[in-house]
Design an enzyme around this catalytic site. Structure first.
Site, PDB file in Angstrom:
ATOM      1  N   TYR A  18      84.817  17.930 -64.040  1.00  0.00           N
ATOM      2  CA  TYR A  18      85.347  18.531 -62.809  1.00  0.00           C
ATOM      3  C   TYR A  18      86.658  17.855 -62.410  1.00  0.00           C
ATOM      4  CZ  TYR A  18      85.610  20.465 -58.147  1.00  0.00           C
ATOM      5  OH  TYR A  18      86.051  21.134 -57.026  1.00  0.00           O
ATOM      6  N   HIS A  22      90.591  19.541 -62.391  1.00  0.00           N
ATOM      7  CA  HIS A  22      91.403  19.587 -61.179  1.00  0.00           C
ATOM      8  C   HIS A  22      92.653  18.706 -61.262  1.00  0.00           C
ATOM      9  CE1 HIS A  22      88.048  21.844 -59.619  1.00  0.00           C
ATOM     10  NE2 HIS A  22      88.912  22.296 -58.724  1.00  0.00           N
ATOM     11  N   TYR A  41      95.192  22.881 -48.842  1.00  0.00           N
ATOM     12  CA  TYR A  41      93.876  22.932 -49.494  1.00  0.00           C
ATOM     13  C   TYR A  41      93.634  21.619 -50.221  1.00  0.00           C
ATOM     14  CZ  TYR A  41      90.077  24.964 -52.345  1.00  0.00           C
ATOM     15  OH  TYR A  41      88.878  25.240 -52.954  1.00  0.00           O
ATOM     16  N   TRP A  76      88.751  31.478 -63.450  1.00  0.00           N
ATOM     17  CA  TRP A  76      88.521  30.119 -62.948  1.00  0.00           C
ATOM     18  C   TRP A  76      87.066  29.954 -62.503  1.00  0.00           C
ATOM     19  CZ3 TRP A  76      91.222  25.676 -63.014  1.00  0.00           C
ATOM     20  CH2 TRP A  76      90.792  24.632 -62.173  1.00  0.00           C
TER      21      TRP A  76
END
Length: 106
Positions: A18, A22, A41, A76
């Site tokens: 993860y 990112h 964000y 995604w």
């Protein structure tokens, strides 16, 4: 501007993956988020997989609906879905339930 915070849970055995994904979010995904109203964000990840998301937007439901129309979001979400715990048959973006804000210091 609406401030939105949500929680998700990354599977502990997938936290490394993860983080890696990112570290290099696809440029077209970043562009889609910006163009559909996702601003400031941020994602915060605790070592046990608790994920805290925060964003600012004019209208969260409209921003989510805008992302739903993009091809890149479907790709995604399909790739990221297996990294999360219990989504109850939902994609990660569908499982983002905003928390209720109880205090804000401007």
């Amino acid at each position: 501007m609406q401030r939105v915070c949500f929680l998700l849970k990354v599977r502990e055995d997938r936290i490394g993956e993860y983080r890696e994904r990112h570290a290099s979010v696809w440029p077209e995904m970043r562009e889609a988020l910006s163009s559909t109203g996702w601003h400031n964000y941020s994602l915060f990840l605790r070592e046990d997989g608790l994920l805290v998301g925060y964003l600012e937007t004019e209208d969260f439901e409209a921003a989510r609906a805008g992302m739903e129309t993009t091809e890149v979001n479907g790709r995604w979400q399909a790739e990221m879905g297996p990294l999360f715990e219990t989504l109850d048959e939902s994609r990660p973006d569908e499982a983002m339930k905003p928390l209720t804000e109880v205090f804000h210091l401007a």
